[in-house]
Design an enzyme around this catalytic site. Structure first.
Site, PDB file in Angstrom:
ATOM      1  N   CYS A 192       0.872  -1.178   0.000  1.00 14.31           N
ATOM      2  CA  CYS A 192       0.000   0.000   0.000  1.00 14.31           C
ATOM      3  C   CYS A 192       0.911   1.231   0.000  1.00 14.31           C
ATOM      4  O   CYS A 192       2.040   1.160  -0.468  1.00 14.31           O
ATOM      5  CB  CYS A 192      -0.948  -0.017   1.203  1.00 14.31           C
ATOM      6  N   ARG A 225      -2.333  -0.307   5.484  1.00 13.61           N
ATOM      7  CA  ARG A 225      -3.424  -0.994   4.777  1.00 13.61           C
ATOM      8  C   ARG A 225      -3.002  -2.376   4.312  1.00 13.61           C
ATOM      9  O   ARG A 225      -3.804  -3.320   4.335  1.00 13.61           O
ATOM     10  CB  ARG A 225      -3.927  -0.162   3.588  1.00 13.61           C
TER      11      ARG A 225
END
Length: 120
Positions: A87, A92
């Site tokens: 990410c 994330r």
């Protein structure tokens, strides 16, 4: 009253450990280590950022599978191949790695530092 403070502290400590301690079965690598993996056709590479973030800058070979669509799109991934997840900064992708683990993937690698570290 002291018992309540101890209980709150223990819950907070447990939350922090669960949030930041690596999950068993998920490998973490640096972007330098990623460079050695990118040419392996037996592996899958996914970028869990938004389509806009992916479009503006991405690593060649990565497929965009936004985090919020991961569960639905996981059917497009082979469970018998290693999945590399990236990410922007690593938060994330860590969450996505945990989700893939829950979905039955067994070979999951999270790229620490994300695209930001790749560019640095």
């Amino acid at each position: 009253m002291d018992y309540i403070n101890y209980a709150i502290f223990a819950l907070l400590l447990l939350f922090m450990m669960k949030r930041f301690v690596p999950v068993k079965g998920i490998r973490n690598i640096s972007t330098a280590e990623l460079k050695n993996e990118l040419n392996d056709k037996k592996k899958q590479f996914i970028d869990v950022r938004t389509p806009g973030e992916f479009k503006s800058n991405h690593i060649s070979g990565f497929k965009n599978v936004p985090l919020h669509q991961l569960t639905q799109k996981s059917k497009e991934l082979a469970k018998d191949k290693e999945v590399f997840v990236i990410c922007q900064s690593g938060m994330r992708s860590q969450k996505a790695s945990k989700e893939l683990k829950k979905l039955g993937f067994t070979q999951i690698t999270n790229v620490k530092g994300g695209v930001s570290a790749w560019r640095a």
